[in-house]
Structure formats: structure tokens, C-alpha cells
Write a protein that holds these residues in place. Structure first.
Motif, PDB file in Angstrom:
ATOM      1  N   ASP A 195       0.838  -1.196   0.000  1.00 28.09           N
ATOM      2  CA  ASP A 195       0.000   0.000   0.000  1.00 28.09           C
ATOM      3  C   ASP A 195       0.874   1.247   0.000  1.00 28.09           C
ATOM      4  N   GLN A 196       1.905   1.188   0.799  1.00 30.95           N
ATOM      5  CA  GLN A 196       2.814   2.326   0.883  1.00 30.95           C
ATOM      6  C   GLN A 196       3.470   2.570  -0.476  1.00 30.95           C
ATOM      7  N   GLN A 197       3.850   1.478  -1.116  1.00 34.34           N
ATOM      8  CA  GLN A 197       4.485   1.614  -2.430  1.00 34.34           C
ATOM      9  C   GLN A 197       3.540   2.229  -3.450  1.00 34.34           C
ATOM     10  N   ILE A 198       2.287   1.778  -3.377  1.00 40.29           N
ATOM     11  CA  ILE A 198       1.300   2.309  -4.307  1.00 40.29           C
ATOM     12  C   ILE A 198       1.078   3.804  -4.052  1.00 40.29           C
ATOM     13  N   ARG A 199       1.017   4.164  -2.781  1.00 42.89           N
ATOM     14  CA  ARG A 199       0.864   5.587  -2.443  1.00 42.89           C
ATOM     15  C   ARG A 199       2.063   6.400  -2.931  1.00 42.89           C
ATOM     16  N   ASP A 200       3.251   5.887  -2.707  1.00 43.68           N
ATOM     17  CA  ASP A 200       4.464   6.572  -3.153  1.00 43.68           C
ATOM     18  C   ASP A 200       4.447   6.802  -4.662  1.00 43.68           C
ATOM     19  N   ARG A 201       4.036   5.772  -5.377  1.00 44.43           N
ATOM     20  CA  ARG A 201       3.997   5.884  -6.832  1.00 44.43           C
ATOM     21  C   ARG A 201       3.026   6.948  -7.266  1.00 44.43           C
ATOM     22  N   ARG A 202       1.856   6.955  -6.571  1.00 41.81           N
ATOM     23  CA  ARG A 202       0.836   7.924  -6.934  1.00 41.81           C
ATOM     24  C   ARG A 202       1.365   9.348  -6.754  1.00 41.81           C
ATOM     25  N   VAL A 203       2.043   9.561  -5.642  1.00 45.87           N
ATOM     26  CA  VAL A 203       2.621  10.876  -5.374  1.00 45.87           C
ATOM     27  C   VAL A 203       3.666  11.224  -6.436  1.00 45.87           C
ATOM     28  N   LEU A 204       4.496  10.249  -6.745  1.00 47.84           N
ATOM     29  CA  LEU A 204       5.549  10.461  -7.735  1.00 47.84           C
ATOM     30  C   LEU A 204       4.957  10.793  -9.119  1.00 47.84           C
ATOM     31  N   HIS A 205       3.876  10.106  -9.461  1.00 44.87           N
ATOM     32  CA  HIS A 205       3.169  10.407 -10.707  1.00 44.87           C
ATOM     33  C   HIS A 205       2.729  11.851 -10.746  1.00 44.87           C
ATOM     34  N   GLN A 206       2.115  12.283  -9.657  1.00 42.50           N
ATOM     35  CA  GLN A 206       1.622  13.663  -9.595  1.00 42.50           C
ATOM     36  C   GLN A 206       2.777  14.651  -9.721  1.00 42.50           C
ATOM     37  N   GLU A 207       3.858  14.338  -9.033  1.00 37.27           N
ATOM     38  CA  GLU A 207       5.001  15.252  -9.067  1.00 37.27           C
ATOM     39  C   GLU A 207       5.640  15.299 -10.450  1.00 37.27           C
ATOM     40  N   LEU A 208       5.663  14.134 -11.087  1.00 36.82           N
ATOM     41  CA  LEU A 208       6.238  14.083 -12.426  1.00 36.82           C
ATOM     42  C   LEU A 208       5.388  14.891 -13.411  1.00 36.82           C
ATOM     43  N   SER A 209       4.078  14.883 -13.173  1.00 36.63           N
ATOM     44  CA  SER A 209       3.191  15.569 -14.113  1.00 36.63           C
ATOM     45  C   SER A 209       3.392  17.087 -14.092  1.00 36.63           C
ATOM     46  N   VAL A 210       3.961  17.618 -13.028  1.00 37.93           N
ATOM     47  CA  VAL A 210       4.229  19.064 -13.008  1.00 37.93           C
ATOM     48  C   VAL A 210       5.715  19.377 -13.189  1.00 37.93           C
ATOM     49  N   ALA A 211       6.526  18.333 -13.344  1.00 35.31           N
ATOM     50  CA  ALA A 211       7.977  18.527 -13.422  1.00 35.31           C
ATOM     51  C   ALA A 211       8.399  19.384 -14.621  1.00 35.31           C
ATOM     52  N   ILE A 212       7.728  19.169 -15.762  1.00 30.69           N
ATOM     53  CA  ILE A 212       8.086  19.936 -16.957  1.00 30.69           C
ATOM     54  C   ILE A 212       7.793  21.418 -16.725  1.00 30.69           C
ATOM     55  N   LYS A 213       6.555  21.662 -16.304  1.00 24.27           N
ATOM     56  CA  LYS A 213       6.133  23.048 -16.025  1.00 24.27           C
ATOM     57  C   LYS A 213       7.061  23.740 -15.034  1.00 24.27           C
ATOM     58  N   ASN A 214       7.495  22.965 -14.035  1.00 19.83           N
ATOM     59  CA  ASN A 214       8.329  23.547 -12.991  1.00 19.83           C
ATOM     60  C   ASN A 214       9.806  23.630 -13.359  1.00 19.83           C
ATOM     61  N   GLY A 215      10.114  23.219 -14.577  1.00 18.21           N
ATOM     62  CA  GLY A 215      11.501  23.320 -15.023  1.00 18.21           C
ATOM     63  C   GLY A 215      12.442  22.344 -14.323  1.00 18.21           C
ATOM     64  N   GLU A 216      11.895  21.216 -13.863  1.00 12.45           N
ATOM     65  CA  GLU A 216      12.735  20.256 -13.150  1.00 12.45           C
ATOM     66  C   GLU A 216      13.397  19.250 -14.083  1.00 12.45           C
ATOM     67  N   LEU A 217      12.913  19.209 -15.324  1.00 13.45           N
ATOM     68  CA  LEU A 217      13.519  18.289 -16.286  1.00 13.45           C
ATOM     69  C   LEU A 217      14.621  19.000 -17.043  1.00 13.45           C
ATOM     70  N   SER A 218      15.671  18.259 -17.326  1.00 12.79           N
ATOM     71  CA  SER A 218      16.700  18.833 -18.180  1.00 12.79           C
ATOM     72  C   SER A 218      17.324  17.710 -19.002  1.00 12.79           C
ATOM     73  N   LEU A 219      18.131  18.099 -19.938  1.00 12.77           N
ATOM     74  CA  LEU A 219      18.814  17.097 -20.748  1.00 12.77           C
ATOM     75  C   LEU A 219      20.312  17.167 -20.486  1.00 12.77           C
ATOM     76  N   TYR A 220      20.880  16.001 -20.314  1.00  9.89           N
ATOM     77  CA  TYR A 220      22.328  15.871 -20.287  1.00  9.89           C
ATOM     78  C   TYR A 220      22.731  15.354 -21.663  1.00  9.89           C
TER      79      TYR A 220
END
Ligand code: C2E
Ligand code: MG
Ligand code: MG
Ligand code: MG
Length: 287
Positions: free
Chosen positions: A18-43
Motif C-alpha cells: 500500500d505504501q508503495q502504491i501511495r508513493d507511486r501515486r505521489v511520484l506520478h503527480q510530481e512528475l506531471s508538473v515537473a516539466i512546467k516547474n523546469g525540473e527536467l533537463s537534458l544531459y
């Protein structure tokens, strides 16, 4: 979870799940705003023409590799967040950002080096990939022959006809297609015959074992010959030692990529190779 199980089996309640599923859900949400927030970059990691002493100074191109700098968790490796983005369908939007960013970056280089971009299976099955590549090339002004698209066999397994038609249409735009991680999956020789690849990237797993086991050397040698016979060029991934490089040079491998030549890094670190990166942020004045 217990619902899908057949009658008679005992399902064990696992709180960590359950904890893992919750963690994933949170991570999904965070990833969905990562582009907008400028957290993604390219090496960018250099590829060099194979020479007995290949260094980054002989770079022929770069592979763009996605990075996620999470504000709290810190660095999340692509091996973790790309699968997450694939599961949630976010990869389509993210892949578009990656492609545009890589093309924009390469178009700003003074040297006309290649840029290679990894594509996910979902980008093949969702939306209009050919139209997207075409419009990004127009928009950024990158000439098509400088763009290389890396795909893995997984992309083509699902629907052979569709895969073939997409690759042909991409090639018609003038871009190059590489078979990534060759030898790592269900690599099949018939793929090499059926699909119009320009390049084969030999998986790091074989390169690591060069000099350690004769089987790997035999496989690498065979792939080089096979690729050349099919008029494809060969890149070895994950080259870390001079010994590996010497073997690859001896066997006629066209290009090499790996820590020995250069690690993935922000393009600013390779500014001298690309002849100055136009998209670099201006250096901050310290005085
Ligand atoms: P890949 O496309 O096969 O990329 C090569 C990976 O090997 C990179 O890991 C690179 O940092 C690593 N590598 C290169 N040289 C060496 C070496 O000498 N030694 C060792 N130990 N490793 C080396 P990275 O950046 O963590 O990426 C892992 C995978 O994540 C990539 O494998 C690719 O499948 C995926 N990926 C990364 N960026 C993207 C992206 O923008 N889009 C998609 N769809 N997938 C991506
Ligand atoms: Mg790749
Ligand atoms: Mg690879
Ligand atoms: Mg790989």
C-alpha cells in the motif's frame, strides 16, 4: 488486490505494498508538473569516431539523456522516472518536450554535430510522431540529417506493420534511426533485415565483458560484421576502458560512447566541442 485472485488462494495483506502504491501515486503527480516547474533537463553524452585514443575532442555527436531534479528527492534516475512516465501516459508530453529541447539545443551549436534522442514505445503508438518530428524540425531549424532517433526492439514488437510504416515515414523526413541496446532484449536478426536502421548500438552488457569473456568478444565482432554487411554503422555503448576501446578499434567499430570518452553532462560542459552553445544561460557576473 485480492479481487483478481482465484478462489482458494490465500491473499496476504502487505502494508508495504500500500505504501508503495501511495508513493507511486505521489511520484506520478510530481512528475506531471515537473516539466512546467523546469525540473527536467537534458544531459548530453558524446559519441566519438573510434580511434585508438578516442576522446571527447573527436565527438561526432551527442546522445540526449533526460534528467529529473526533484526539488526534495533530488536526482531521480531516468531508469526510474521514464517507466513511470510510460505507465501514466505522461511520456507522450514529456517525449515531445525532450525532442523539442534536444533539437533546439543542437540547432544552436556552431558545429553541425548529430543529436540522438531516445523514443519510448508510447510515442510510437500515441499521437502523430511523424508530424511532430516534422514540425519540431521546422520550428527549430535543425536539419533532419542531424537528428537521430533511438528506439529499442520493444517498440517494434507490438505491431510490425505499423512500426515499419512509421520508420519509413520518419526516414523519408531525412532523420536517422538507431537500434538502441542491441542484444539486450528479444533482439532478432529478422528485425535488422526488415527495418531500415542506419545504426546499431551494441548494448553495454557486451562491452563490459570484453576482455573478460571470449563469448562477448565473439558477439561484438559478429554484430559489427553483420551491421556493416547491412550497411549500418555500429556504435558501442558503455566503453569505459582503453582495452575495450582498443578491441573495438581493431574490429572496425565505427563509433564509441561511454565514460572513457565522456559522461553525460549539461551541454555547457561540452561547449568547446559544439563550438559554443547558443542556448546556454549567460554566465553570471560575479563581480
Ligand atoms: P540508453 O539510451 O541505453 O542510454 C545509455 C545509458 O548508459 C545512460 O544511462 C548512460 O548514462 C549510461 N552510460 C553511458 N556510458 C556509460 C558507461 O561508460 N558506463 C556506464 N556504467 N553507464 C554508461 P541513463 O542516462 O541513466 O539512461 C538510462 C536509460 O534511460 C537510457 O538508456 C534510456 O533507455 C532511458 N532514457 C534516458 N533518457 C531518455 C529520454 O529522454 N527518453 C526516453 N524515452 N528514454 C530515456
Ligand atoms: Mg539511447
Ligand atoms: Mg542504449
Ligand atoms: Mg541502455
Amino acid at each position: 488486490r485480492a479481487k483478481g485472485k482465484s478462489r482458494g488462494t490465500i491473499s496476504i495483506y502487505e502494508p508495504e505494498m500500500d505504501q508503495q502504491i501511495r508513493d507511486r501515486r505521489v511520484l506520478h503527480q510530481e512528475l506531471s508538473v515537473a516539466i512546467k516547474n523546469g525540473e527536467l533537463s537534458l544531459y548530453y553524452q558524446p559519441q566519438a569516431a573510434t580511434a585508438v585514443s578516442a576522446t571527447a575532442s573527436e565527438a561526432v555527436g551527442f546522445e540526449a539523456l533526460a534528467r529529473w531534479h526533484h526539488p526534495v528527492r533530488g536526482f531521480v534516475p531516468p531508469g526510474d522516472f521514464i517507466p513511470l512516465a510510460e505507465e501514466s501516459g505522461l511520456i507522450v508530453e514529456m517525449g515531445e518536450w525532450i525532442l523539442r529541447e534536444a533539437c533546439r539545443e543542437a540547432a544552436s551549436w556552431a558545429m553541425p554535430l548529430q543529436v540522438a534522442v531516445n523514443l519510448s514505445p508510447a510515442q510510437f503508438t500515441h499521437g502523430d510522431l511523424v508530424g511532430l518530428v516534422h514540425s519540431i524540425l521546422l520550428e527549430t531549424g535543425l536539419t533532419p540529417d542531424r537528428l537521430e532517433l533511438e528506439i529499442t526492439e520493444g517498440v517494434l514488437i507490438e505491431d510490425f506493420d505499423r512500426g515499419l510504416s512509421l520508420l519509413r515515414r520518419l526516414k523519408a523526413l531525412g532523420v536517422r534511426i538507431s537500434m538502441d541496446d542491441f542484444g539486450s532484449g528479444y533482439s532478432s536478426l529478422s528485425y535488422l533485415q526488415a527495418f531500415p536502421f542506419d545504426k546499431i548500438k551494441i548494448d553495454r552488457a557486451f562491452v563490459i565483458n570484453l576482455g573478460r569473456n571470449p563469448q562477448s568478444a565473439a558477439i561484438v565482432r559478429a554484430v559489427i560484421d553483420l551491421g556493416h554487411g547491412l550497411e549500418m554503422s555500429i556504435v558501442a555503448e558503455g566503453v569505459e576502458t582503453e582495452e575495450q576501446l582498443a578491441f573495438l578499434a581493431e574490429e572496425g567499430c565505427d563509433a564509441v560512447q561511454g565514460y572513457l570518452i565522456g559522461k553525460p553532462a549539461p551541454i555547457s560542459q561540452y561547449a568547446a566541442l559544439v563550438g559554443g552553445a547558443g542556448n546556454m544561460e549567460p554566465a553570471r557576473k560575479t563581480a
